[in-house]
Motif scaffolding. Structure first.
Motif, PDB file in Angstrom:
ATOM      1  N   GLU A 109      87.547  24.441-109.534  1.00  0.00           N
ATOM      2  CA  GLU A 109      87.001  25.808-109.484  1.00  0.00           C
ATOM      3  C   GLU A 109      88.114  26.836-109.299  1.00  0.00           C
ATOM      4  OE1 GLU A 109      84.785  26.556-105.881  1.00  0.00           O
ATOM      5  OE2 GLU A 109      83.169  27.446-107.045  1.00  0.00           O
ATOM      6  N   THR A 110      89.074  26.520-108.404  1.00  0.00           N
ATOM      7  CA  THR A 110      90.167  27.467-108.166  1.00  0.00           C
ATOM      8  C   THR A 110      91.061  27.566-109.391  1.00  0.00           C
ATOM      9  OG1 THR A 110      90.158  26.629-105.920  1.00  0.00           O
ATOM     10  CG2 THR A 110      91.981  28.062-106.503  1.00  0.00           C
ATOM     11  N   ALA A 111      91.285  26.420-110.019  1.00  0.00           N
ATOM     12  CA  ALA A 111      92.173  26.416-111.191  1.00  0.00           C
ATOM     13  C   ALA A 111      91.632  27.340-112.276  1.00  0.00           C
ATOM     14  CB  ALA A 111      92.320  24.998-111.722  1.00  0.00           C
ATOM     15  N   ILE A 112      90.343  27.283-112.520  1.00  0.00           N
ATOM     16  CA  ILE A 112      89.786  28.134-113.580  1.00  0.00           C
ATOM     17  C   ILE A 112      89.598  29.569-113.072  1.00  0.00           C
ATOM     18  CG2 ILE A 112      87.304  27.688-113.240  1.00  0.00           C
ATOM     19  CD1 ILE A 112      87.088  27.409-116.256  1.00  0.00           C
ATOM     20  N   GLY A 113      89.227  29.658-111.770  1.00  0.00           N
ATOM     21  CA  GLY A 113      88.946  30.971-111.180  1.00  0.00           C
ATOM     22  C   GLY A 113      90.167  31.889-111.120  1.00  0.00           C
ATOM     23  N   GLN A 114      91.378  31.322-111.193  1.00  0.00           N
ATOM     24  CA  GLN A 114      92.558  32.188-111.168  1.00  0.00           C
ATOM     25  C   GLN A 114      92.691  32.976-112.485  1.00  0.00           C
ATOM     26  OE1 GLN A 114      96.291  29.863-111.118  1.00  0.00           O
ATOM     27  NE2 GLN A 114      95.102  28.153-111.928  1.00  0.00           N
ATOM     28  N   PHE A 115      91.941  32.536-113.514  1.00  0.00           N
ATOM     29  CA  PHE A 115      91.993  33.256-114.800  1.00  0.00           C
ATOM     30  C   PHE A 115      90.701  34.035-115.058  1.00  0.00           C
ATOM     31  CE2 PHE A 115      94.355  29.227-115.327  1.00  0.00           C
ATOM     32  CZ  PHE A 115      95.621  29.751-115.505  1.00  0.00           C
ATOM     33  N   PHE A 116      89.571  33.341-114.911  1.00  0.00           N
ATOM     34  CA  PHE A 116      88.286  33.950-115.273  1.00  0.00           C
ATOM     35  C   PHE A 116      87.180  33.456-114.350  1.00  0.00           C
ATOM     36  CE2 PHE A 116      90.432  32.542-119.224  1.00  0.00           C
ATOM     37  CZ  PHE A 116      90.813  33.787-119.710  1.00  0.00           C
ATOM     38  N   GLN A 117      86.132  34.263-114.275  1.00  0.00           N
ATOM     39  CA  GLN A 117      84.874  33.792-113.716  1.00  0.00           C
ATOM     40  C   GLN A 117      84.241  32.956-114.832  1.00  0.00           C
ATOM     41  OE1 GLN A 117      83.482  34.224-110.760  1.00  0.00           O
ATOM     42  NE2 GLN A 117      81.582  33.246-111.421  1.00  0.00           N
ATOM     43  N   PRO A 118      84.055  31.631-114.615  1.00  0.00           N
ATOM     44  CA  PRO A 118      83.584  30.818-115.755  1.00  0.00           C
ATOM     45  C   PRO A 118      82.194  31.231-116.238  1.00  0.00           C
ATOM     46  CG  PRO A 118      83.732  29.501-113.740  1.00  0.00           C
ATOM     47  CD  PRO A 118      84.270  30.849-113.401  1.00  0.00           C
ATOM     48  N   LYS A 119      82.018  31.213-117.562  1.00  0.00           N
ATOM     49  CA  LYS A 119      80.697  31.508-118.133  1.00  0.00           C
ATOM     50  C   LYS A 119      79.820  30.272-117.973  1.00  0.00           C
ATOM     51  CE  LYS A 119      82.063  34.280-122.109  1.00  0.00           C
ATOM     52  NZ  LYS A 119      81.951  34.299-123.568  1.00  0.00           N
ATOM     53  N   GLU A 120      78.520  30.475-117.846  1.00  0.00           N
ATOM     54  CA  GLU A 120      77.582  29.355-117.702  1.00  0.00           C
ATOM     55  C   GLU A 120      77.701  28.374-118.881  1.00  0.00           C
ATOM     56  OE1 GLU A 120      75.541  28.115-115.303  1.00  0.00           O
ATOM     57  OE2 GLU A 120      76.614  29.624-114.123  1.00  0.00           O
ATOM     58  N   THR A 121      77.920  28.915-120.070  1.00  0.00           N
ATOM     59  CA  THR A 121      77.979  28.040-121.258  1.00  0.00           C
ATOM     60  C   THR A 121      79.215  27.136-121.251  1.00  0.00           C
ATOM     61  OG1 THR A 121      79.016  29.885-122.405  1.00  0.00           O
ATOM     62  CG2 THR A 121      76.676  29.500-122.853  1.00  0.00           C
ATOM     63  N   TRP A 122      80.220  27.463-120.426  1.00  0.00           N
ATOM     64  CA  TRP A 122      81.413  26.609-120.358  1.00  0.00           C
ATOM     65  C   TRP A 122      81.155  25.370-119.498  1.00  0.00           C
ATOM     66  CZ3 TRP A 122      85.720  30.711-118.845  1.00  0.00           C
ATOM     67  CH2 TRP A 122      85.863  31.628-119.901  1.00  0.00           C
ATOM     68  N   ILE A 123      80.122  25.463-118.629  1.00  0.00           N
ATOM     69  CA  ILE A 123      79.957  24.428-117.599  1.00  0.00           C
ATOM     70  C   ILE A 123      78.891  23.407-117.979  1.00  0.00           C
ATOM     71  CG2 ILE A 123      79.329  24.043-115.168  1.00  0.00           C
ATOM     72  CD1 ILE A 123      80.251  27.004-114.715  1.00  0.00           C
ATOM     73  N   ALA A 124      79.318  22.137-118.077  1.00  0.00           N
ATOM     74  CA  ALA A 124      78.355  21.068-118.355  1.00  0.00           C
ATOM     75  C   ALA A 124      77.828  20.498-117.040  1.00  0.00           C
ATOM     76  CB  ALA A 124      79.023  19.970-119.169  1.00  0.00           C
ATOM     77  N   ALA A 125      78.690  20.432-116.022  1.00  0.00           N
ATOM     78  CA  ALA A 125      78.266  19.883-114.724  1.00  0.00           C
ATOM     79  C   ALA A 125      79.106  20.495-113.610  1.00  0.00           C
ATOM     80  CB  ALA A 125      78.422  18.368-114.725  1.00  0.00           C
ATOM     81  N   ARG A 126      78.449  20.663-112.467  1.00  0.00           N
ATOM     82  CA  ARG A 126      79.152  21.171-111.275  1.00  0.00           C
ATOM     83  C   ARG A 126      79.412  19.985-110.356  1.00  0.00           C
ATOM     84  NH1 ARG A 126      76.642  25.862-112.788  1.00  0.00           N
ATOM     85  NH2 ARG A 126      77.888  27.674-112.178  1.00  0.00           N
ATOM     86  N   ILE A 127      80.653  19.844-109.916  1.00  0.00           N
ATOM     87  CA  ILE A 127      81.031  18.654-109.142  1.00  0.00           C
ATOM     88  C   ILE A 127      81.258  19.037-107.681  1.00  0.00           C
ATOM     89  CG2 ILE A 127      82.758  16.798-108.956  1.00  0.00           C
ATOM     90  CD1 ILE A 127      81.078  16.755-111.560  1.00  0.00           C
ATOM     91  N   ASN A 128      80.586  18.304-106.774  1.00  0.00           N
ATOM     92  CA  ASN A 128      80.843  18.587-105.358  1.00  0.00           C
ATOM     93  C   ASN A 128      81.273  17.350-104.570  1.00  0.00           C
ATOM     94  OD1 ASN A 128      78.448  17.235-104.967  1.00  0.00           O
ATOM     95  ND2 ASN A 128      77.225  19.130-104.932  1.00  0.00           N
ATOM     96  N   LYS A 129      81.483  16.247-105.276  1.00  0.00           N
ATOM     97  CA  LYS A 129      82.026  15.053-104.603  1.00  0.00           C
ATOM     98  C   LYS A 129      82.648  14.120-105.637  1.00  0.00           C
ATOM     99  CE  LYS A 129      77.350  13.029-104.302  1.00  0.00           C
ATOM    100  NZ  LYS A 129      76.530  14.132-104.739  1.00  0.00           N
TER     101      LYS A 129
END
Ligand code: FAD
Length: 391
Positions: free
Chosen positions: A51-71
């Motif tokens: 999340e931080t790696a991508i967040g340093q460039f952009f707020q990710p668009k929903e269409t970019w995300i296939a899955a959210r990982i928390n573990k």
């Protein structure tokens, strides 16, 4: 298509698009030449990104995300599963097909031109520029550019053509195979990584969920071992055993340079970014962030060089300085950690896993896993501490 540009970028992956975006934003004429028909396709990636790696460039668009990982879980050679919740840092499995395509759209909205079906076949040095020879929809073409950015990925030829040392030691080249599978039962918020010689010698095997019973299941095996048994054979055996109902929708192979970053990815009028410069996290094989960051820096420095009318190697050193501060120094430390971890036998990995299972479940972090691993090798402690300080 013009015959002259300030900057030509070879390759329309994340490195190339970020370079184009930042160069065009800073007012120079830019064109991307991409050999494939579609930007973002075929996908040669597990598609995981922090999340931080991508967040340093952009707020990710929903269409970019296939899955959210928390573990995530690391599975030891004997099958011991270490479940590690991500307390602060979350992750994503992206849809790179959409993500890469959108990055190129963003570059074009800053003024960069993008040409697909443009296969660069050679470059020729001129007095203070380069001619780029390429095949555009079957027709040979030549463009002149004051600077070339080689964003042409792991198989980069721009670097070699420019006389740079681009070789990767066999042991550091991960040979990868990945299937995008459906029809499996998988937790869509958890990544699994299998380590050890029985799963993936000198690398790891991953299961990265993509929602709806789909996942990227892939493997990276160090070049040192891939001759004895192919990465594909390891992967097929794993899938037969663990996901017998899986249907395979995409198959892809590729190399990942899990080496130290290239020391000198520049020359007069030339910069290499991303995989072409070996800017990959040597432990995880993750290279999207390094490609984006180096692309961004190279685009900015290219614009400055054009404005100052100085495209010499000496001026382009600025690009290396920026990358060093940001991630090269950290990648060098991570490389040392990788070297040590790769020396562990399966037995040692199992012992480490057993030790970690004694830590209460709610206290396990990725940092603790590494700390326990280095207990076996105290000389690694400093490197690991530095590595985590940089995350
Ligand atoms: P690329 O994305 O490879 O783009 C290079 C582009 O250049 C390509 O589009 C290519 O067609 C084009 N090109 C090449 N030669 C020419 C030419 N002569 N003329 C014109 N165009 C040309 N990283 C992560 O962060 N997370 C992961 O989960 C992950 N999983 C991976 C799994 C596998 C199996 C592999 C192989 C890699 C994985 N990576 C992962 C690494 C990641 O894919 C790369 O680091 C990243 O794509 C690098 O971006 P790039 O822009 O440097 O190069």
């Amino acid at each position: 298509m013009k015959t002259k540009y300030d900057l030509v970028i070879v390759g329309g992956g994340p490195g190339g698009s970020m370079a184009a975006m930042h160069a065009a934003k800073n007012g120079i004429s830019v064109c991307i030449l991409e050999k494939t028909r579609d930007i973002g396709y075929p996908v040669r990636c597990g598609e995981a990104m922090g999340e931080t790696a991508i967040g340093q460039f952009f707020q990710p668009k929903e269409t970019w995300i296939a899955a959210r990982i928390n573990k995530c879980a690391i599975i030891a050679p004997n099958g011991t599963r270490l479940n590690i919740p991500f307390n602060k840092e979350k992750g994503y499995v992206l849809n790179r097909r959409i993500f890469d395509y959108d990055l190129s759209l963003m570059a074009s909205s800053e003024g960069a031109e993008v040409y697909t079906k443009s296969y660069v076949t050679s470059i020729e040095k001129q007095q203070n520029s380069y001619n780029i020879n390429f095949d555009y929809l079957g027709t040979p073409k030549i463009i002149n550019a004051k600077i070339i950015i080689g964003a042409d990925g792991v198989e980069s030829r721009v670097g070699r053509w420019a006389g740079l040392r681009t070789q990767v030691k066999m042991k550091d080249m991960e040979s990868c195979v990945q299937y995008s599978v459906g029809n499996i039962t998988v937790d869509s918020n958890a990544m699994d990584m299998y380590v050890g010689h029985n799963y993936a010698p000198g690398g790891y095997l991953w299961v990265f969920p993509k929602g709806d019973g789909c996942a990227n299941i892939g493997i990276g095996v160090s070049g040192k071992y891939s001759k004895q048994k192919s990465a594909k054979k390891y992967l097929d055996e794993f899938i037969d055993k663990n996901y017998p109902s899986a249907t395979i929708h995409t198959t892809m192979c590729g190399g990942v340079p899990c080496s130290q970053p290239m020391k000198h990815p520049i020359s007069n009028n030339i910069m290499l970014v991303g995989d072409a410069a070996h800017f990959v996290n040597p432990l995880t094989g993750g290279g999207i962030a390094g490609a984006m960051k180096s692309g961004m820096f190279a685009g900015q420095v290219a614009a400055e060089a054009i404005k100052k009318n100085d495209t010499t190697e000496k001026f382009l050193e600025k690009y290396i300085t920026l990358c060093k501060k940001d991630f090269i120094n950290r990648h060098n430390k991570i490389y040392k950690v990788k070297e040590t971890i790769q020396k562990f036998t399966d037995e040692e990995m199992n012992q480490i896993a057993d030790k970690i299972t004694q830590i209460p479940a709610d206290k396990i972090t990725l940092g603790k896993v590494f700390a326990t691993a280095v207990f076996k090798k105290p000389s690694m402690i400093i490197d690991v501490m530095k590595m985590f300080a940089g995350f």
